[in-house]
Design a protein around this motif. Structure first.
Motif, PDB file in Angstrom:
ATOM      1  N   ALA A   1       5.066   6.227  -9.874  1.00 18.14           N
ATOM      2  CA  ALA A   1       4.280   6.036 -11.488  1.00 18.14           C
ATOM      3  C   ALA A   1       3.516   4.519 -11.317  1.00 18.14           C
ATOM      4  CB  ALA A   1       5.306   6.282 -12.432  1.00 18.14           C
ATOM      5  N   ALA A   2       4.626   3.456 -10.736  1.00 14.66           N
ATOM      6  CA  ALA A   2       3.834   2.218 -10.951  1.00 14.66           C
ATOM      7  C   ALA A   2       2.623   1.913  -9.968  1.00 14.66           C
ATOM      8  CB  ALA A   2       5.004   1.305 -10.620  1.00 14.66           C
ATOM      9  N   LEU A   3       2.777   2.566  -8.904  1.00 12.23           N
ATOM     10  CA  LEU A   3       1.803   2.456  -7.880  1.00 12.23           C
ATOM     11  C   LEU A   3       0.544   3.168  -8.165  1.00 12.23           C
ATOM     12  CD1 LEU A   3       3.639   3.171  -4.549  1.00 12.23           C
ATOM     13  CD2 LEU A   3       2.767   0.865  -5.424  1.00 12.23           C
ATOM     14  N   GLU A   4       0.606   4.291  -8.917  1.00 15.03           N
ATOM     15  CA  GLU A   4      -0.491   5.229  -9.882  1.00 15.03           C
ATOM     16  C   GLU A   4      -1.242   4.178 -10.682  1.00 15.03           C
ATOM     17  OE1 GLU A   4      -2.234   7.799  -8.794  1.00 15.03           O
ATOM     18  OE2 GLU A   4      -0.811   9.097  -8.027  1.00 15.03           O
ATOM     19  N   GLN A   5      -0.253   3.657 -11.466  1.00 15.61           N
ATOM     20  CA  GLN A   5      -0.741   2.611 -12.494  1.00 15.61           C
ATOM     21  C   GLN A   5      -1.614   1.503 -12.107  1.00 15.61           C
ATOM     22  OE1 GLN A   5       2.058   1.772 -15.421  1.00 15.61           O
ATOM     23  NE2 GLN A   5       0.882   0.286 -16.630  1.00 15.61           N
ATOM     24  N   ALA A   6      -1.158   1.115 -10.881  1.00 13.11           N
ATOM     25  CA  ALA A   6      -1.757  -0.038 -10.325  1.00 13.11           C
ATOM     26  C   ALA A   6      -2.990   0.232  -9.587  1.00 13.11           C
ATOM     27  CB  ALA A   6      -0.829  -0.602  -9.375  1.00 13.11           C
ATOM     28  N   GLY A   7      -3.438   1.698  -9.415  1.00 13.94           N
ATOM     29  CA  GLY A   7      -4.552   2.014  -8.662  1.00 13.94           C
ATOM     30  C   GLY A   7      -4.431   2.267  -6.987  1.00 13.94           C
ATOM     31  N   VAL A   8      -3.339   2.482  -6.742  1.00 16.32           N
ATOM     32  CA  VAL A   8      -3.100   2.644  -5.344  1.00 16.32           C
ATOM     33  C   VAL A   8      -4.234   3.528  -4.631  1.00 16.32           C
ATOM     34  CG1 VAL A   8      -1.437   4.331  -5.352  1.00 16.32           C
ATOM     35  CG2 VAL A   8      -1.325   2.784  -3.621  1.00 16.32           C
ATOM     36  N   ARG A   9      -4.668   4.604  -5.251  1.00 17.14           N
ATOM     37  CA  ARG A   9      -5.413   5.439  -4.459  1.00 17.14           C
ATOM     38  C   ARG A   9      -7.013   4.770  -4.392  1.00 17.14           C
ATOM     39  NH1 ARG A   9      -3.106  10.576  -4.619  1.00 17.14           N
ATOM     40  NH2 ARG A   9      -1.802  10.931  -6.117  1.00 17.14           N
ATOM     41  N   GLU A  10      -7.079   3.826  -4.743  1.00 16.64           N
ATOM     42  CA  GLU A  10      -8.667   3.158  -4.976  1.00 16.64           C
ATOM     43  C   GLU A  10      -8.359   1.827  -4.044  1.00 16.64           C
ATOM     44  OE1 GLU A  10      -7.762   4.234  -7.882  1.00 16.64           O
ATOM     45  OE2 GLU A  10      -8.459   6.158  -7.859  1.00 16.64           O
ATOM     46  N   ALA A  11      -7.168   1.517  -3.852  1.00 14.88           N
ATOM     47  CA  ALA A  11      -6.448   0.153  -3.427  1.00 14.88           C
ATOM     48  C   ALA A  11      -7.307   0.001  -1.869  1.00 14.88           C
ATOM     49  CB  ALA A  11      -5.216  -0.457  -3.712  1.00 14.88           C
ATOM     50  N   ALA A  12      -7.416  -1.232  -1.591  1.00 13.83           N
ATOM     51  CA  ALA A  12      -7.694  -1.617   0.089  1.00 13.83           C
ATOM     52  C   ALA A  12      -6.560  -1.714   0.693  1.00 13.83           C
ATOM     53  CB  ALA A  12      -8.829  -2.798   0.122  1.00 13.83           C
ATOM     54  N   GLY A  13      -5.519  -2.445  -0.005  1.00 13.22           N
ATOM     55  CA  GLY A  13      -4.380  -2.795   0.480  1.00 13.22           C
ATOM     56  C   GLY A  13      -3.313  -3.194  -0.429  1.00 13.22           C
ATOM     57  N   ILE A  14      -1.878  -3.220   0.453  1.00 14.30           N
ATOM     58  CA  ILE A  14      -0.699  -3.537  -0.500  1.00 14.30           C
ATOM     59  C   ILE A  14       0.015  -4.412   0.140  1.00 14.30           C
ATOM     60  CG2 ILE A  14       0.315  -1.453   0.447  1.00 14.30           C
ATOM     61  CD1 ILE A  14       1.541  -1.344  -2.332  1.00 14.30           C
ATOM     62  N   ILE A  15       0.859  -5.120  -0.496  1.00 20.28           N
ATOM     63  CA  ILE A  15       1.818  -6.247   0.114  1.00 20.28           C
ATOM     64  C   ILE A  15       3.022  -5.713  -0.590  1.00 20.28           C
ATOM     65  CG2 ILE A  15       2.537  -8.493   0.441  1.00 20.28           C
ATOM     66  CD1 ILE A  15      -0.321  -9.121  -0.061  1.00 20.28           C
TER      67      ILE A  15
ATOM     68  N   PRO B   1      -7.851  -7.100   8.042  1.00 19.60           N
ATOM     69  CA  PRO B   1      -7.727  -6.671   6.734  1.00 19.60           C
ATOM     70  C   PRO B   1      -8.903  -6.535   5.869  1.00 19.60           C
ATOM     71  CG  PRO B   1      -6.357  -8.669   7.610  1.00 19.60           C
ATOM     72  CD  PRO B   1      -7.446  -8.006   8.504  1.00 19.60           C
ATOM     73  N   PRO B   2      -8.941  -5.460   5.145  1.00 21.41           N
ATOM     74  CA  PRO B   2     -10.392  -5.291   4.157  1.00 21.41           C
ATOM     75  C   PRO B   2     -10.204  -6.039   2.954  1.00 21.41           C
ATOM     76  CG  PRO B   2      -8.754  -3.339   3.874  1.00 21.41           C
ATOM     77  CD  PRO B   2      -7.992  -4.499   4.806  1.00 21.41           C
ATOM     78  N   SER B   3     -11.675  -6.078   2.393  1.00 14.22           N
ATOM     79  CA  SER B   3     -11.845  -6.656   1.084  1.00 14.22           C
ATOM     80  C   SER B   3     -11.610  -5.679   0.044  1.00 14.22           C
ATOM     81  CB  SER B   3     -13.172  -7.296   0.994  1.00 14.22           C
ATOM     82  OG  SER B   3     -13.362  -8.354   2.012  1.00 14.22           O
ATOM     83  N   GLY B   4     -11.637  -5.827  -1.432  1.00 20.02           N
ATOM     84  CA  GLY B   4     -11.248  -5.069  -2.442  1.00 20.02           C
ATOM     85  C   GLY B   4     -10.202  -5.232  -3.060  1.00 20.02           C
ATOM     86  N   ASN B   5      -9.669  -4.242  -3.761  1.00 21.09           N
ATOM     87  CA  ASN B   5      -8.462  -4.406  -4.620  1.00 21.09           C
ATOM     88  C   ASN B   5      -7.197  -4.432  -4.039  1.00 21.09           C
ATOM     89  OD1 ASN B   5      -7.148  -4.869  -7.193  1.00 21.09           O
ATOM     90  ND2 ASN B   5      -6.382  -2.806  -6.820  1.00 21.09           N
ATOM     91  N   TRP B   6      -6.138  -5.355  -3.714  1.00 14.99           N
ATOM     92  CA  TRP B   6      -5.006  -5.650  -3.357  1.00 14.99           C
ATOM     93  C   TRP B   6      -3.948  -5.536  -4.345  1.00 14.99           C
ATOM     94  CZ3 TRP B   6      -3.331  -6.560   1.653  1.00 14.99           C
ATOM     95  CH2 TRP B   6      -4.251  -6.518   3.063  1.00 14.99           C
ATOM     96  N   ILE B   7      -2.761  -4.825  -3.900  1.00 15.71           N
ATOM     97  CA  ILE B   7      -1.681  -4.707  -4.887  1.00 15.71           C
ATOM     98  C   ILE B   7      -0.474  -5.581  -4.149  1.00 15.71           C
ATOM     99  CG2 ILE B   7       0.244  -3.025  -5.791  1.00 15.71           C
ATOM    100  CD1 ILE B   7      -1.951  -0.861  -5.559  1.00 15.71           C
ATOM    101  N   VAL B   8      -0.049  -6.365  -5.055  1.00 15.97           N
ATOM    102  CA  VAL B   8       1.162  -7.178  -4.674  1.00 15.97           C
ATOM    103  C   VAL B   8       2.342  -6.690  -5.211  1.00 15.97           C
ATOM    104  CG1 VAL B   8       1.940  -9.454  -4.418  1.00 15.97           C
ATOM    105  CG2 VAL B   8      -0.476  -9.136  -4.314  1.00 15.97           C
TER     106      VAL B   8
END
Length: 579
Positions: free
Chosen positions: A344-358, A291-298
Motif C-alpha cells: 500500500a505505501a509503495l503504491e502510494q509512493a508510485g513504485v510502478r513508475e519509479a526508477a529506483g528505491i533505497i 543507477p538511472p535518473s527519474g523518481n526515487w523512493i527512499v
C-alpha cells in the motif's frame, strides 16, 4: 581496566594469594620435624635414640608427600609412630587446603586477566615490524584485520567484548594478532597496546560508540601525533568534534556512500572505477547496471536516509519520494507515511513508475521485505539495499539487489585505501574531476587488462629505504624512464603485469597516468596497479642491483662476491689475441 602488571609481577601476585597455604604447610612441616626429633626411639642395640633434624626432615618430606620409603635409620618406637600418625593427618589437612586454594586461584578472573595482560604486553613489546592498532573487533574490525593480514601487515587489537576478542583465535590469520580485552577509551591502555610503540604506523578506531572513537582520536592526536589516526563517526557532531582537534581521517559510512551514490548518478564509470580500486583484496567486483535518473523512493528517513536525501537533492535529474513511519510537513519532497514493507505505501509512493528505491531502514528484515515487495510491483526497479549486520550476508546475497550498502565494508575499503596506499586518495580525487568518457575509457582498459577481481594497488617511493638499487643509480646521474623498470627481472622482454596510475613529486609536479617515457627522479612516489606477482617482481627490481642492471641493460651480473671479483679480474685481463 588498568593492567595489573605495571607495578606487580604475576609471581608476586600468586605468592600473595598463596601466602596462607604456604605458611600453613611450612608450620606443619616445622612442628612435625621438631616433634619427631623430641620423640624417643630405640636403636638396634636397644639404646634410646633420637632422630637428628636432617633425618627428621628427610622422613617428613617423603611422608608428607605420600612417597613413603620406610622408617629410618631404625625402626620407630611407639612414641615416634604415634607422632608420625598425627603428623600425617595434619599434612593431609594442610595439602587439601593448599590444593583447594590453588584451584580457586587458577579460576580467579584477576589472575587470568593478569596472565593475559602479561602475554599481551610481551607480544606487543616484541613486535619488530610495522603494525596497526585496531580498536574494536566488530564486523568492520574483522574485515580490516583480514585484509591487513592478506596484505602482509601486522595488527594489534583492543576490544572490550570478551566474546568478540575470543573470536580472533578462531580466525586463521597468517600472523599472531595480539589482543587485549579492555576499554580503548583509556589512554594508558592505548600506550600499553602499542600507540607509542616505534613500529606502530597507524591507529584505527572502529567501535560502535562515537564517544569511544572520539577519545581514541584525542589520545592518538596527543600521544602519537605523527602517525595517522582513522576514526569512525556516525553523527555530524562527533565528526566536527574530531576535526576540531586535528583528526586526520574521519569516516562516516553513510556520508561516504552518499558521496558514492551521487557520483554514480552523474558519472557511473567513475563510480565503478572507484568501487573496483577500493575493494577488499581477494574479492571480485561484478559490474552492475548504472543507477538511472527519474523518481526515487527512499524508505526510512533516519540518519542514513537523511544523508542520502541531502546528496540526491543535488542531482537535477532525480526527484524523491520519502516513506517513513513519521509524517513531515517538508514542502520540498513528497512524503508517504508507512514503513514500506507493504504494497500500500509503495503504491502510494508510485513504485510502478519509479526508477529506483533505497531500502535504508535500520532493520535488515524490513529492508529485505521492502526490496522483495517493490521488485514484485516493478521488476525493472533499481534497488539499493542497506545491510546493517554483516552476519546477514547470506540473506542479502540470495536476493539480487543492484547495490548492497554494508557500512562495515565501506569503512574497511576507506581505511585500507588511506593506510596502505596513501596515493590512492589523491588519484581518486583526480578521477572524480574527470569527465565520464575519460573514466569509462580508463575503466575498460584496466579491467580488460586485469579482470574484475580487485587488483593489487600499492605505492612505491624512490628512496634509499624502499628502492635502494634504483635510488643509487639515480643519485649517480643515471637517466631512467618508467617503461625501463616495468619489465620482468626474469625476462626483460616481458612487461610486468602492472602500470603506474599516479606519480607524486615533492615539487607538486604530479602526473596522472604518466607516459611510459617519463623520467624518474629520486624522491618520486608511484601509485601502481597490477597483479600480486608483478608487485613482488617490481619490488625485486627496485631493491636488487643485479635485477635492476639486467632489466635496464640485459647484462646478467655475477651473483656473489667471489664471482664478482673473478668477473672484474677477467674483464681487466685482455684476451690473448689482444696482447
Amino acid at each position: 581496566m588498568t593492567p595489573l602488571l605495571r607495578h606487580h609481577s604475576i609471581i608476586l601476585l600468586i605468592m600473595r594469594r598463596l601466602r596462607a597455604p604456604l605458611i600453613l604447610l611450612i608450620s606443619i612441616l616445622a612442628i612435625s620435624v621438631l616433634g619427631l626429633t623430641l620423640a624417643p626411639g630405640v636403636d638396634d642395640e636397644g639404646k634410646v635414640h633420637y632422630l637428628s633434624f636432617f633425618h627428621a626432615l628427610y622422613f617428613m618430606s617423603y611422608t608428607a608427600t605420600t612417597i613413603g620409603f620406610g622408617e629410618i635409620p631404625h625402626a620407630f618406637s611407639d612414641q615416634q609412630r604415634l607422632w608420625v600418625t598425627l603428623c600425617i593427618y595434619l599434612s593431609v589437612i594442610g595439602w587439601a587446603y593448599s590444593i583447594g586454594t590453588v584451584f580457586a586461584l587458577l579460576a580467579d578472573r584477576s589472575l587470568q586477566l593478569a596472565i593475559r595482560t602479561h602475554r599481551f604486553l610481551r607480544a606487543v613489546k616484541r613486535l619488530r615490524e610495522p603494525f596497526y592498532l585496531v580498536c574494536g573487533y566488530g564486523e568492520t574490525g574483522r574485515l580490516i584485520c583480514g585484509a591487513l593480514d592478506q596484505l602482509g601487515y601486522r595488527a594489534v587489537v583492543v576490544e572490550c567484548d570478551e566474546v568478540k576478542a575470543g573470536e580472533i583465535d578462531l580466525h586463521s590469520y597468517r600472523a599472531d594478532v595480539p589482543t587485549m580485552c579492555a576499554d580503548a577509551r583509556n589512554p594508558e591502555l592505548l600506550q600499553f597496546a602499542g600507540l607509542t610503540h616505534p613500529y606502530c604506523v597507524g591507529v584505527i578506531a572502529l567501535t560502535n560508540d562515537d564517544s569511544a572513537n572520539l577519545a581514541i582520536g584525542i589520545a592518538a592526536r596527543l600521544l602519537a601525533s605523527k602517525i595517522p589516526a582513522l576514526c569512525r563517526a556516525e553523527t555530524p557532531e562527533t565528526a566536527a568534534n574530531m576535526a576540531s582537534f586535528g583528526t586526520r581521517h574521519i569516516i562516516n559510512p553513510f556520508e561516504k556512500f552518499a558521496e558514492y551514490l551521487s557520483l554514480a548518478l552523474h558519472a557511473p564509470a567513475a563510480w565503478h572505477l572507484l568501487t573496483w580500486l577500493t575493494g577488499l583484496p581477494g574479492t571480485t567486483v561484478e559490474r552492475e547496471r548504472d543507477p538511472p535518473s527519474g523518481n526515487w523512493i527512499v524508505c526510512g528517513h533516519g540518519r542514513f536516509g537523511r544523508v542520502l536525501v541531502q546528496a540526491m537533492e543535488q542531482e537535477s535529474a532525480v526527484s524523491l519520494t520519502i516513506i517513513d513511519r513519521e509524517s513531515s510537513d517538508d514542502p520540498h519532497h513528497r512524503w508517504v507515511q508507512g514503513d514500506g514493507t507493504g504494497a500500500a505505501a509503495l503504491e502510494q509512493a508510485g513504485v510502478r513508475e519509479a526508477a529506483g528505491i533505497i531500502a535504508g531502514t535500520g532493520n535488515d528484515v524490513d529492508n529485505l521485505s521492502i526490496a522483495v515487495t517493490a521488485r514484485e510491483l516493478n521488476p525493472a526497479l533499481f534497488v539499493i539495499l542497506r545491510q546493517n549486520h554483516y552476519a546477514n550476508r547470506s540473506l542479502f546475497e540470495a536476493y539480487d539487489s543492484d547495490v548492497d550498502v554494508v557500512p562495515s565494508e565501506i569503512i574497511a575499503h576507506e581505511c585500507l585505501a588511506i593506510l596502505t596506499t596513501p596515493l590512492l586518495v589523491p588519484f581518486l580525487n583526480e578521477v572524480k574531476r574527470r569527465d565520464e568518457p575519460w573514466c569509462a575509457a580508463l575503466l575498460d582498459r584496466l579491467t580488460g587488462k586485469f579482470g574484475w577481481q580487485v587488483p593489487s594497488v600499492w605505492s612505491e617511493r624512490i628512496s634509499f629505504m624502499q628502492a635502494p638499487a634504483l635510488h643509487h643509480k639515480l643519485m649517480h646521474g643515471s637517466t631512467i624512464a618508467l617503461e625501463e623498470i616495468l619489465r620482468a627481472p626474469s625476462n626483460r622482454n616481458d612487461e610486468l603485469a602492472c602500470e603506474v596510475l599516479y606519480l607524486h613529486r615533492d615539487d607538486d609536479d604530479h602526473l596522472l597516468l604518466p607516459d611510459p617515457e617519463t623520467e624518474i627522479r629520486a624522491g618520486d612516489e608511484l601509485l601502481l596497479i597490477g597483479r600480486q606477482e608483478a608487485r613482488r617482481e617490481f619490488d625485486l627490481t627496485l631493491s636488487n642491483e643485479h635485477a635492476l642492471t639486467y632489466v635496464l641493460t640485459g647484462r646478467d651480473l655475477p651473483g656473489g662476491w667471489l664471482w664478482e671479483k673473478f668477473s672484474r679480474a677477467t674483464a681487466a685481463d685482455p684476451a690473448p689475441h689482444e696482447r
